[in-house]
Design a protein around this motif. Structure first.
Motif, PDB file in Angstrom:
ATOM      1  N   ASP A 178       0.825  -1.212   0.000  1.00 16.07           N
ATOM      2  CA  ASP A 178       0.000   0.000   0.000  1.00 16.07           C
ATOM      3  C   ASP A 178       0.859   1.262   0.000  1.00 16.07           C
ATOM      4  OD1 ASP A 178       0.902  -0.447   2.693  1.00 16.07           O
ATOM      5  OD2 ASP A 178      -0.678   0.869   3.426  1.00 16.07           O
ATOM      6  N   PRO A 179       0.320   2.366  -0.504  1.00 12.83           N
ATOM      7  CA  PRO A 179       1.081   3.623  -0.458  1.00 12.83           C
ATOM      8  C   PRO A 179       1.150   4.176   0.953  1.00 12.83           C
ATOM      9  CG  PRO A 179      -1.100   3.999  -1.398  1.00 12.83           C
ATOM     10  CD  PRO A 179      -0.965   2.513  -1.202  1.00 12.83           C
ATOM     11  N   ALA A 180       2.282   4.800   1.268  1.00  6.58           N
ATOM     12  CA  ALA A 180       2.406   5.499   2.545  1.00  6.58           C
ATOM     13  C   ALA A 180       1.611   6.795   2.523  1.00  6.58           C
ATOM     14  CB  ALA A 180       3.872   5.779   2.853  1.00  6.58           C
ATOM     15  N   ARG A 181       1.490   7.390   1.360  1.00  4.01           N
ATOM     16  CA  ARG A 181       0.775   8.659   1.212  1.00  4.01           C
ATOM     17  C   ARG A 181      -0.653   8.395   0.738  1.00  4.01           C
ATOM     18  NH1 ARG A 181       4.101  12.828   1.655  1.00  4.01           N
ATOM     19  NH2 ARG A 181       6.333  12.544   1.291  1.00  4.01           N
ATOM     20  N   LEU A 182      -1.620   8.957   1.463  1.00  4.60           N
ATOM     21  CA  LEU A 182      -3.016   8.774   1.091  1.00  4.60           C
ATOM     22  C   LEU A 182      -3.293   9.322  -0.302  1.00  4.60           C
ATOM     23  CD1 LEU A 182      -4.834   9.697   4.436  1.00  4.60           C
ATOM     24  CD2 LEU A 182      -4.058   7.452   3.644  1.00  4.60           C
ATOM     25  N   SER A 183      -2.572  10.364  -0.684  1.00  2.00           N
ATOM     26  CA  SER A 183      -2.787  10.970  -1.997  1.00  2.00           C
ATOM     27  C   SER A 183      -2.433  10.020  -3.137  1.00  2.00           C
ATOM     28  CB  SER A 183      -1.970  12.259  -2.129  1.00  2.00           C
ATOM     29  OG  SER A 183      -0.594  12.004  -1.943  1.00  2.00           O
ATOM     30  N   ASN A 184      -1.734   8.929  -2.826  1.00  2.00           N
ATOM     31  CA  ASN A 184      -1.360   7.964  -3.865  1.00  2.00           C
ATOM     32  C   ASN A 184      -2.297   6.763  -3.933  1.00  2.00           C
ATOM     33  OD1 ASN A 184       0.852   9.316  -4.952  1.00  2.00           O
ATOM     34  ND2 ASN A 184       2.206   8.582  -3.336  1.00  2.00           N
ATOM     35  N   ILE A 185      -3.378   6.768  -3.144  1.00  2.00           N
ATOM     36  CA  ILE A 185      -4.331   5.662  -3.214  1.00  2.00           C
ATOM     37  C   ILE A 185      -4.934   5.535  -4.615  1.00  2.00           C
ATOM     38  CG2 ILE A 185      -6.603   4.884  -2.407  1.00  2.00           C
ATOM     39  CD1 ILE A 185      -5.730   5.644   0.427  1.00  2.00           C
ATOM     40  N   PRO A 186      -5.317   6.642  -5.292  1.00  8.48           N
ATOM     41  CA  PRO A 186      -5.802   6.482  -6.671  1.00  8.48           C
ATOM     42  C   PRO A 186      -4.773   5.814  -7.583  1.00  8.48           C
ATOM     43  CG  PRO A 186      -6.352   8.665  -5.841  1.00  8.48           C
ATOM     44  CD  PRO A 186      -5.427   8.047  -4.836  1.00  8.48           C
ATOM     45  N   LEU A 187      -3.495   6.120  -7.360  1.00  6.86           N
ATOM     46  CA  LEU A 187      -2.427   5.495  -8.147  1.00  6.86           C
ATOM     47  C   LEU A 187      -2.351   4.003  -7.850  1.00  6.86           C
ATOM     48  CD1 LEU A 187      -0.126   6.155 -10.133  1.00  6.86           C
ATOM     49  CD2 LEU A 187       1.362   6.429  -8.167  1.00  6.86           C
ATOM     50  N   ALA A 188      -2.513   3.647  -6.570  1.00  8.67           N
ATOM     51  CA  ALA A 188      -2.479   2.232  -6.193  1.00  8.67           C
ATOM     52  C   ALA A 188      -3.625   1.466  -6.852  1.00  8.67           C
ATOM     53  CB  ALA A 188      -2.551   2.102  -4.673  1.00  8.67           C
ATOM     54  N   ASP A 328       0.192  12.773 -13.427  1.00  6.71           N
ATOM     55  CA  ASP A 328      -0.595  12.036 -14.396  1.00  6.71           C
ATOM     56  C   ASP A 328      -0.535  10.558 -14.007  1.00  6.71           C
ATOM     57  OD1 ASP A 328      -1.633  10.686 -16.530  1.00  6.71           O
ATOM     58  OD2 ASP A 328      -0.614  11.879 -18.050  1.00  6.71           O
ATOM     59  N   HIS A 329      -1.562  10.088 -13.317  1.00  3.30           N
ATOM     60  CA  HIS A 329      -1.565   8.717 -12.826  1.00  3.30           C
ATOM     61  C   HIS A 329      -1.383   7.707 -13.950  1.00  3.30           C
ATOM     62  CE1 HIS A 329      -3.976   9.822  -8.949  1.00  3.30           C
ATOM     63  NE2 HIS A 329      -2.693  10.071  -8.844  1.00  3.30           N
ATOM     64  N   LYS A 330      -2.069   7.928 -15.042  1.00  2.00           N
ATOM     65  CA  LYS A 330      -2.025   6.969 -16.140  1.00  2.00           C
ATOM     66  C   LYS A 330      -0.610   6.820 -16.688  1.00  2.00           C
ATOM     67  CE  LYS A 330      -4.120   5.916 -20.608  1.00  2.00           C
ATOM     68  NZ  LYS A 330      -5.066   6.372 -21.655  1.00  2.00           N
ATOM     69  N   ALA A 331       0.086   7.950 -16.846  1.00  2.00           N
ATOM     70  CA  ALA A 331       1.448   7.898 -17.382  1.00  2.00           C
ATOM     71  C   ALA A 331       2.390   7.176 -16.426  1.00  2.00           C
ATOM     72  CB  ALA A 331       1.960   9.315 -17.656  1.00  2.00           C
ATOM     73  N   VAL A 332       2.236   7.415 -15.128  1.00  2.89           N
ATOM     74  CA  VAL A 332       3.092   6.747 -14.147  1.00  2.89           C
ATOM     75  C   VAL A 332       2.890   5.238 -14.204  1.00  2.89           C
ATOM     76  CG1 VAL A 332       3.495   6.415 -11.673  1.00  2.89           C
ATOM     77  CG2 VAL A 332       3.249   8.717 -12.586  1.00  2.89           C
ATOM     78  N   ILE A 333       1.636   4.812 -14.243  1.00  7.07           N
ATOM     79  CA  ILE A 333       1.349   3.386 -14.292  1.00  7.07           C
ATOM     80  C   ILE A 333       1.865   2.759 -15.589  1.00  7.07           C
ATOM     81  CG2 ILE A 333      -0.520   1.682 -14.458  1.00  7.07           C
ATOM     82  CD1 ILE A 333       0.039   2.681 -11.660  1.00  7.07           C
TER      83      ILE A 333
END
Length: 380
Positions: A178-188, A328-333
């Protein structure tokens, strides 16, 4: 030898892994030693008399080289001179929002502790090269790159490569930390969907290193966000596991073919066990780990502009989190999954190289630990 080991573990499973492996490293080098743990997150005044009967005080890894490390991070005691044994930092790290270090300066009182650690030991132990550069930028040239104590599984430390190089068709069970940062939950969430689409694993396990329930270490709003993520993962057919409050839960990763995710110590654990692992870097901790392990391609999230670094620092001081909220979540993934595919298709060259770095760096950690005996002998 009597060793007082200062532990920073309270809830995060990764912190327990650090201190457990620190103790294993010390015991391996000094099998006849007596090691007792003390909580470095709280004042030591009530146990000062006991600590002063030890031969040395060890800060066991973790994030410690912070601008306000003393007394906010490490309350210790009001007068450092009242701690009589020499003090040593073993494989400790800094904390940075990204790879930038130019704006980070230690407070005057933090420098008092750094000066004491510097004078008492055979160099300031650094878990990564980013930490070494951070110390040097603040005038401390005695940093010793040893890797993080969590790098070292003594059963496999001599192995220079993965136990096996899994192919795409071998990926049946995948662990997602899991992400440590809550802001990264959408990325997860996007990562989970992307891994499922790309590899079609039979099982996906989402691992929560701090659980999903409120307590003394997790506030209600954070717990609600984590629990909502847990419920979403279950709705997607994922298994969910809470491994908080000890290092025992890390054994779950041994049941998986591959780890992908956000927790630095999930990444380090899997690599230490010589299993395939890929880290999405949330901040300087992840960047520092991957850089030190020799990864040429980092699955890095967009580093914030300078104005956001200042904003993040201010928000962290009042207990919030903004960092890396804009990306950009999509680009990172897409970039990350593409890199994972390239690694798998080419026999995991960078991942195997990281295992070699762990093996080769173990000698530096060993030499640093050997310095404890010299310092204790000098005191006597």
């Amino acid at each position: 030898m009597r060793i007082a080991l200062l532990s920073g573990a309270d809830k995060n499973a990764g912190d327990f892994l650090i201190v457990d492996r620190t103790e294993s490293l010390l015991k391996n080098r000094y099998p006849e030693s007596e090691i007792m743990r003390f909580d470095r997150n709280r004042p030591l005044d009530d146990v000062l008399g006991e600590i002063n009967n030890f031969d040395i005080v060890i800060f066991g890894g973790g994030p410690g080289y912070l601008p306000d490390m003393y007394p906010r991070m490490f309350p210790l005691v009001g007068d450092l001179a009242s701690i009589k044994p020499p003090m040593m930092a073993l494989g400790m790290g800094g904390y940075t929002p990204g790879r930038a270090i130019e704006d980070i300066r230690f407070s005057e009182r933090s420098r008092m502790l750094l000066d004491r650690l510097d004078g008492d030991s055979c160099g300031l132990g650094c878990r990564d090269k980013l930490t070494e550069r951070l110390l040097r930028a603040n005038g401390y040239d005695s940093g010793v790159f040893t890797g993080c104590p969590a790098w070292y599984d003594l059963e496999r430390v001599s192995q220079p490569a993965l136990q096996r190089n899994p192919a795409r068709q071998d990926i049946s069970r995948v662990a997602i930390s899991d992400p440590a940062r809550l802001s990264n939950i959408p990325l997860a969430k996007k990562l989970i969907c992307g891994i499922r689409e790309e590899y079609r694993p039979k099982e996906l396990v989402v691992v929560f290193h701090r659980g999903w329930t409120p307590d003394a270490f997790t506030d209600e709003s954070t717990a609600r966000a984590q629990d909502a993520f847990r419920k979403w993962a279950v709705s997607q057919g994922c298994e969910v596991v809470d491994i908080s409050y000890s290092s025992d839960g890390f054994g779950m990763y041994d049941t998986c073919d591959m780890h992908v995710g956000f927790r630095v110590h999930a990444h380090l654990y899997n690599l230490s066990r010589r299993k395939a692992s890929f880290l999405f870097e949330e901040d300087g901790r992840g960047y520092g780990a991957n850089e030190a392990l020799g990864y040429q391609t980092h699955l890095a999230l967009s580093e914030p502009a300078k104005i956001f670094r200042y904003a993040n620092a201010a928000i962290r001081r009042i207990g919030g989190s903004l960092a890396f909220g804009l990306r950009d979540h999509k680009a990172v993934i897409e970039r990350g999954i593409a890199f994972i595919g390239e690694e798998l298709d080419n026999g995991l060259p960078e991942t195997n190289n990281a295992c070699s770095v762990m093996r080769d760096t173990y000698s530096a950690m060993g030499r640093h630990i050997d310095g404890i005996a010299r310092k204790v002998h000098e005191r006597d």
